[in-house]
Design a protein around this motif. Structure first.
Motif, PDB file in Angstrom:
ATOM      1  N   HIS A  68       0.760  -1.163   0.022  1.00  0.00           N
ATOM      2  CA  HIS A  68       0.024  -0.038   0.113  1.00  0.00           C
ATOM      3  C   HIS A  68       0.991   1.069   0.087  1.00  0.00           C
ATOM      4  N   HIS A  70       1.479   3.800   2.063  1.00  0.00           N
ATOM      5  CA  HIS A  70       1.905   4.521   3.060  1.00  0.00           C
ATOM      6  C   HIS A  70       3.375   5.036   2.962  1.00  0.00           C
ATOM      7  N   HIS A  73       5.959   2.213   3.788  1.00  0.00           N
ATOM      8  CA  HIS A  73       6.115   1.241   3.034  1.00  0.00           C
ATOM      9  C   HIS A  73       6.651   1.536   1.423  1.00  0.00           C
ATOM     10  N   ASP A 184       0.211  -4.167   6.332  1.00  0.00           N
ATOM     11  CA  ASP A 184      -0.547  -3.485   7.500  1.00  0.00           C
ATOM     12  C   ASP A 184      -1.975  -4.418   7.703  1.00  0.00           C
TER      13      ASP A 184
END
Ligand SMILES: [Zn+2]
Length: 238
Positions: A68, A70, A73, A184
Motif C-alpha cells: 500500500h 503509506h 512502506h 498492514d
C-alpha cells in the motif's frame, strides 16, 4: 542512528527484513532483486544494506511491489525508480494513493485524540524524522495486472486484495515457500501496540476504513502459510 532490527532468511531467495519501524521483503535470484515494500524514505541505506547481505547490490533491483501507499512502506521507491528505472507496482485501486493523487494516510489531526496515549508522541516524532510526512508519491507507479506476479527471481506472488487499511491494500502469498506477506492488514508489533509477537490489527485510527480493515483481516486465510511476514513486528513462523 537507524539500524536494521533483524534479517531472516525464510526460504531460498526470500529475506525478511525488520527495519527500524517497518518491514520489507527482499526476493533475490542469481542476478536480480525485487522488493515488497521498502521502509521509510530514511531507510534507503538500510534497504541497500539488506540487498548487499544477499550477495547482490542495489543495481540488481528490478522492481518494488508495495502492499500500500503509506510512507513507511513506499519509502524511497520514487528515488529508486527515478534514479535507475526500477519499476514500482501496486494494486490498481491503490495507485491514486501511491501516486499521491489522493492521500490516505494518518494525519497529525487524526493523532490528536490519542496524543496522550503512551508512546504516541515519540512514535510520531520518529515517523516525521524518517520522512513520514514527506512527498513520497510515485507518479510512474503501475498497476499489478492479473492475480499473480511472476518475479524475475523465479518466485511467484499471488495477490490477495485486503482493502480497508487503505482502499487498495494487498497482501501477497508465495505458494512454493508458503510465505504470506501481510503488510498492514495484520501485524505482529508496533510502537503503539502492547503485545509484540502476537498477530493483530493496527490501532483503528491507522485504517482508512476500519470496518473494511477488520473484514479483510478476518477473511485473510493463514491456513496455507508457514511464515507470516508483517509490515510491522517480527516474522511469525506458524
Ligand atoms: Zn500502512
Amino acid at each position: 542512528m537507524r539500524e536494521l532490527r533483524s534479517l531472516t532468511a525464510v526460504a531460498p531467495g526470500i529475506l525478511f527484513v525488520e527495519g527500524p519501524a517497518s518491514n520489507w521483503t527482499v526476493f533475490h535470484g542469481r542476478s536480480h532483486v525485487e522488493l515488497v515494500d521498502c521502509g521509510y524514505p530514511a531507510d534507503r541505506p538500510l534497504v541497500e544494506e539488506s540487498i548487499r547481505s544477499t550477495g547482490l547490490d542495489a543495481s540488481a533491483l528490478r522492481r518494488i511491489i508495495v502492499t500500500h501507499g503509506h510512507s513507511d512502506h513506499l519509502g524511497a521507491a520514487r528515488d529508486f525508480s527515478e534514479g535507475s528505472g526500477v519499476e514500482v507496482l501496486a494494486a490498481e485501486s491503490e495507485l491514486p494513493n501511491v501516486r499521491r493523487e489522493i492521500t490516505e494516510q494518518v494525519t497529525v489531526a487524526d493523532l490528536l485524540p490519542v496524543a496522550l496515549r503512551r508512546g504516541t508522541i515519540p512514535w510520531a516524532v520518529a515517523a516525521i524524522r524518517a520522512g513520514g510526512l514527506g512527498d513520497v508519491g510515485v507518479p510512474s507507479a503501475q498497476a499489478i495486472v492479473g492475480e499473480a506476479i511472476e518475479l524475475s527471481t523465479g518466485h511467484r506472488l499471488e495477490v490477495v486484495p485486503t482493502p480497508g487499511h487503505t482502499t487498495g491494500h494487498a497482501c501477497f502469498f508465495e505458494p512454493d515457500a508458503e510465505v504470506l506477506i501481510t503488510g498492514d492488514a495484520l501485524v505482529t508489533g508496533h510502537a503503539l501496540l502492547a503485545d509484540a509477537g502476537e498477530l493483530q490489527r493496527l490501532p483503528t485510527f491507522f485504517h482508512h476504513d476500519a470496518a473494511g480493515a477488520e473484514a479483510s483481516a478476518r477473511r485473510l486465510s493463514l491456513c496455507d502459510a508457514r511464515w507470516v511476514l508483517p509490515g510491522h513486528g517480527p516474522a511469525l513462523r506458524l
